[in-house]
Scaffold this motif. Structure first.
Motif, PDB file in Angstrom:
ATOM      1  N   LYS A   1     -47.917 -12.530  -7.032  1.00 45.64           N
ATOM      2  CA  LYS A   1     -49.114 -13.272  -6.645  1.00 45.64           C
ATOM      3  C   LYS A   1     -49.270 -14.508  -7.526  1.00 45.64           C
ATOM      4  CE  LYS A   1     -54.129 -12.844  -6.029  1.00 45.64           C
ATOM      5  NZ  LYS A   1     -55.312 -11.957  -6.059  1.00 45.64           N
ATOM      6  N   ASP A   2     -49.395 -15.657  -6.890  1.00 48.28           N
ATOM      7  CA  ASP A   2     -49.681 -16.902  -7.595  1.00 48.28           C
ATOM      8  C   ASP A   2     -51.193 -17.098  -7.533  1.00 48.28           C
ATOM      9  OD1 ASP A   2     -50.189 -19.512  -8.378  1.00 48.28           O
ATOM     10  OD2 ASP A   2     -48.433 -20.355  -7.386  1.00 48.28           O
ATOM     11  N   SER A   3     -51.881 -16.751  -8.612  1.00 45.63           N
ATOM     12  CA  SER A   3     -53.344 -16.795  -8.618  1.00 45.63           C
ATOM     13  C   SER A   3     -53.898 -18.203  -8.541  1.00 45.63           C
ATOM     14  CB  SER A   3     -53.875 -16.098  -9.874  1.00 45.63           C
ATOM     15  OG  SER A   3     -53.551 -14.728  -9.860  1.00 45.63           O
ATOM     16  N   SER A   4     -53.131 -19.192  -8.981  1.00 45.96           N
ATOM     17  CA  SER A   4     -53.619 -20.571  -8.944  1.00 45.96           C
ATOM     18  C   SER A   4     -53.590 -21.129  -7.528  1.00 45.96           C
ATOM     19  CB  SER A   4     -52.802 -21.462  -9.880  1.00 45.96           C
ATOM     20  OG  SER A   4     -51.445 -21.527  -9.464  1.00 45.96           O
ATOM     21  N   LYS A   5     -52.578 -20.769  -6.747  1.00 43.05           N
ATOM     22  CA  LYS A   5     -52.451 -21.247  -5.371  1.00 43.05           C
ATOM     23  C   LYS A   5     -52.932 -20.227  -4.350  1.00 43.05           C
ATOM     24  CE  LYS A   5     -50.195 -25.268  -5.834  1.00 43.05           C
ATOM     25  NZ  LYS A   5     -50.591 -26.540  -5.221  1.00 43.05           N
ATOM     26  N   LEU A   6     -53.195 -18.987  -4.803  1.00 43.09           N
ATOM     27  CA  LEU A   6     -53.563 -17.895  -3.904  1.00 43.09           C
ATOM     28  C   LEU A   6     -52.495 -17.697  -2.837  1.00 43.09           C
ATOM     29  CD1 LEU A   6     -57.410 -18.496  -3.523  1.00 43.09           C
ATOM     30  CD2 LEU A   6     -56.217 -16.954  -5.092  1.00 43.09           C
ATOM     31  N   GLN A   7     -51.245 -17.631  -3.314  1.00 45.81           N
ATOM     32  CA  GLN A   7     -50.094 -17.396  -2.460  1.00 45.81           C
ATOM     33  C   GLN A   7     -49.300 -16.207  -2.991  1.00 45.81           C
ATOM     34  OE1 GLN A   7     -47.742 -21.012  -1.970  1.00 45.81           O
ATOM     35  NE2 GLN A   7     -49.582 -22.249  -1.666  1.00 45.81           N
ATOM     36  N   TYR A   8     -48.443 -15.664  -2.133  1.00 42.72           N
ATOM     37  CA  TYR A   8     -47.571 -14.552  -2.512  1.00 42.72           C
ATOM     38  C   TYR A   8     -46.134 -15.024  -2.364  1.00 42.72           C
ATOM     39  CZ  TYR A   8     -51.993 -12.169  -1.867  1.00 42.72           C
ATOM     40  OH  TYR A   8     -53.313 -11.807  -1.961  1.00 42.72           O
ATOM     41  N   THR A   9     -45.359 -14.855  -3.402  1.00 37.99           N
ATOM     42  CA  THR A   9     -44.013 -15.402  -3.413  1.00 37.99           C
ATOM     43  C   THR A   9     -42.980 -14.317  -3.685  1.00 37.99           C
ATOM     44  OG1 THR A   9     -43.956 -15.924  -5.790  1.00 37.99           O
ATOM     45  CG2 THR A   9     -44.932 -17.573  -4.324  1.00 37.99           C
ATOM     46  N   THR A  10     -41.734 -14.631  -3.341  1.00 33.72           N
ATOM     47  CA  THR A  10     -40.624 -13.741  -3.650  1.00 33.72           C
ATOM     48  C   THR A  10     -39.425 -14.580  -4.053  1.00 33.72           C
ATOM     49  OG1 THR A  10     -39.348 -11.838  -2.869  1.00 33.72           O
ATOM     50  CG2 THR A  10     -39.660 -13.651  -1.311  1.00 33.72           C
ATOM     51  N   GLN A  11     -38.350 -13.918  -4.421  1.00 33.71           N
ATOM     52  CA  GLN A  11     -37.120 -14.610  -4.777  1.00 33.71           C
ATOM     53  C   GLN A  11     -35.935 -13.871  -4.178  1.00 33.71           C
ATOM     54  OE1 GLN A  11     -36.292 -16.463  -8.800  1.00 33.71           O
ATOM     55  NE2 GLN A  11     -34.811 -14.798  -8.895  1.00 33.71           N
ATOM     56  N   ILE A  12     -35.087 -14.624  -3.494  1.00 33.39           N
ATOM     57  CA  ILE A  12     -33.828 -14.077  -2.997  1.00 33.39           C
ATOM     58  C   ILE A  12     -32.693 -14.946  -3.541  1.00 33.39           C
ATOM     59  CG2 ILE A  12     -34.900 -13.216  -0.871  1.00 33.39           C
ATOM     60  CD1 ILE A  12     -33.557 -15.595   0.568  1.00 33.39           C
ATOM     61  N   LYS A  13     -31.468 -14.486  -3.350  1.00 37.32           N
ATOM     62  CA  LYS A  13     -30.305 -15.279  -3.733  1.00 37.32           C
ATOM     63  C   LYS A  13     -29.606 -15.740  -2.461  1.00 37.32           C
ATOM     64  CE  LYS A  13     -29.578 -13.092  -8.232  1.00 37.32           C
ATOM     65  NZ  LYS A  13     -28.648 -12.301  -9.083  1.00 37.32           N
ATOM     66  N   GLN A  14     -29.249 -17.020  -2.438  1.00 37.01           N
ATOM     67  CA  GLN A  14     -28.669 -17.628  -1.250  1.00 37.01           C
ATOM     68  C   GLN A  14     -27.554 -18.580  -1.670  1.00 37.01           C
ATOM     69  OE1 GLN A  14     -30.625 -20.903   0.685  1.00 37.01           O
ATOM     70  NE2 GLN A  14     -30.686 -19.870   2.668  1.00 37.01           N
ATOM     71  N   ARG A  15     -26.615 -18.851  -0.764  1.00 35.31           N
ATOM     72  CA  ARG A  15     -25.577 -19.871  -0.905  1.00 35.31           C
ATOM     73  C   ARG A  15     -24.322 -19.334  -1.607  1.00 35.31           C
ATOM     74  NH1 ARG A  15     -29.553 -24.907  -2.905  1.00 35.31           N
ATOM     75  NH2 ARG A  15     -31.345 -24.224  -1.656  1.00 35.31           N
ATOM     76  N   THR A  16     -23.290 -20.186  -1.660  1.00 34.90           N
ATOM     77  CA  THR A  16     -22.065 -19.926  -2.407  1.00 34.90           C
ATOM     78  C   THR A  16     -21.738 -21.160  -3.219  1.00 34.90           C
ATOM     79  OG1 THR A  16     -21.228 -18.479  -0.635  1.00 34.90           O
ATOM     80  CG2 THR A  16     -19.649 -19.273  -2.267  1.00 34.90           C
ATOM     81  N   PRO A  17     -21.766 -21.109  -4.550  1.00 40.27           N
ATOM     82  CA  PRO A  17     -22.164 -19.948  -5.361  1.00 40.27           C
ATOM     83  C   PRO A  17     -23.655 -19.649  -5.211  1.00 40.27           C
ATOM     84  CG  PRO A  17     -21.894 -21.888  -6.731  1.00 40.27           C
ATOM     85  CD  PRO A  17     -21.412 -22.286  -5.370  1.00 40.27           C
TER      86      PRO A  17
END
Length: 435
Positions: free
Chosen positions: A38-54
């Motif tokens: 949770k990004d409390s400053s923006k009131l957003q919910y974020t995640t992280q994935i890995k993409q691309r080569t490399p």
């Protein structure tokens, strides 16, 4: 119009993904998992994935009703596994695209190839949108048994859309795009399910704290939170309602909405019915109805619904002392003399009644009252005006520490109500790897 049968067909249409999928686990995983912050400053919910080569870690803002994943391709997208989606491909057809880029007038690069499928990219936080090139690239995500995190899984051909760098405005700091989880044949839940051949469903559990992670599961349960609380067995279910008209900021005419609408029929507060215009709860020519959202930070109600809702709440909350309002809220109360319980401030209980009187989403103080000052709490619902596109939008704050499951094959939504009653929270999934 998309139906449940079209989601079954999706496994054939998304051959770009499913024919190329590899799992590093040595066997097909039954579910995948990503953390949610949770990004409390923006009131957003974020995640992280890995993409691309490399591989590159990519931060994305979550849109539970978004059509697909879109990523900034305008500022240094480098990948040897990037592949544009051609205009005549099954993937382009499945996406509902109504446009094709026949010729690109700059040297070929991610976001600019000839004869590529084009799609609308939306940023609902800045109310902006544009056209982007559809493509596929390697994506890596963790597997799970529902209890802990397992080995990484590689999906070589995960489809997304290239967005322009200027579209990032208003997103959480460092975000490079948005992760769309909507009712679409190219959303992440459907792609992962088609690629790895597990059920087309996902479950979302948003943490109420910015210092700890919530979780999204792709695939079936169990959904286990410390200390060994299995949530999937105690869900209530209500049908998903298809809105035949897109509710996105920009879209191709004729495409249905990818938002998740539910059949909310009434609202009760401490068991007392709120008198409201029930015709607003049905969808007519794309307008009205009730949906869930991670874009709206708080639940938004059409003005007449909001006024009727607040009237009953205040009648049932005579013990609360009203104080000056704090934007964006209209009704705030002193928290000095308000008792605290396991499920938040002791305030009137709100029931969102679904298709049956025995199926209701119960909202306690932790999800109805927002702490805005040390000694002030506000009713965390917002007046959406007299003519909104959607009559009720259940926002992120009301979803926190509730597990919500979307089952695309059965076209239903499952919900837990507050996990605090089970003496756990959404931040209690064990992200320690078992691999």
């Amino acid at each position: 119009m998309a139906t449940s049968s079209s989601f079954i067909l999706c496994s054939l249409l998304l051959c770009l993904v499913s024919s190329q999928t590899l799992a590093t686990t040595g066997s097909q995983p039954k579910a995948l998992v990503i953390p949610v912050t949770k990004d409390s400053s923006k009131l957003q919910y974020t995640t992280q994935i890995k993409q691309r080569t490399p591989l590159v870690p990519i931060k994305l803002t979550i849109d539970v009703g978004g059509i697909f994943q879109w990523v900034d391709c305008g500022s240094g997208y480098v990948s040897s596994s990037y592949r544009p989606v051609s205009c005549d491909s099954q993937t382009c057809t499945a996406s509902g695209s109504g446009a094709c880029t026949a010729e690109c007038y700059t040297p070929p690069a991610p976001g600019c190839y000839n004869n590529t499928c084009s799609h609308m990219t939306n940023n609902p936080f800045s109310n902006s949108g544009g056209m982007g090139e559809m493509a596929s690239d390697t994506t890596v995500i963790q597997s799970t048994d529902g209890r802990t995190v397992g080995k990484a899984v590689t999906v070589p051909g995960a489809v997304f859309t290239c967005g322009a760098t200027w579209l990032l405005g208003g997103l959480s700091a460092g975000a490079l795009g948005m992760a769309g989880l909507g009712r679409s044949e190219v959303s992440l839940p459907v792609q992962f399910a088609s690629a790895l051949k597990f059920p087309k469903k996902f479950a979302m559990c948003l943490s109420s704290s910015s210092s700890s992670n919530g979780v999204i599961f792709f695939g079936d349960g169990p959904y286990v939170f410390l200390p060994n609380v299995e949530v999937s067995k105690s869900l209530m279910y209500t049908p998903l309602i298809l809105n035949p008209v897109s509710t996105a900021g920009s879209y191709f005419q004729g495409n249905p909405s990818t938002d998740y609408f539910i059949n909310l029929t009434s609202i009760k507060i401490n068991g007392k019915a709120v008198l409201l215009n029930t015709t607003l709860l049905t969808i007519t020519e794309g307008n009205g109805g009730t949906k869930i959202s991670t874009v709206n930070p708080y639940t938004v109600m059409e003005t007449s619904i909001f006024k009727a809702f607040v009237k009953v709440f205040r009648q049932e909350a005579k013990n609360l002392t009203k104080v000056s309002s704090v934007k964006p809220f209209k009704y705030c109360f002193s928290s000095k003399n308000t008792p605290s319980t396991r499920v938040g401030p002791a305030v009137p209980i709100i029931d969102l009644v679904m298709h049956s009187s025995s199926v209701y989403w119960r909202i306690f103080g932790a999800n109805s009252m927002a702490q805005v000052k040390e000694d002030a709490i506000c009713l965390g619902f917002v007046d959406g005006g007299s003519n909104p596109r959607t009559s009720i939008v259940i926002g992120g704050y009301q979803l926190e520490d509730n597990l919500v499951q979307i089952d695309l094959e059965k076209a239903r939504l499952g919900f837990s109500s507050s996990l605090r009653f089970k003496q756990t929270t959404c931040s209690n999934f064990n992200f320690t790897s078992s691999a």
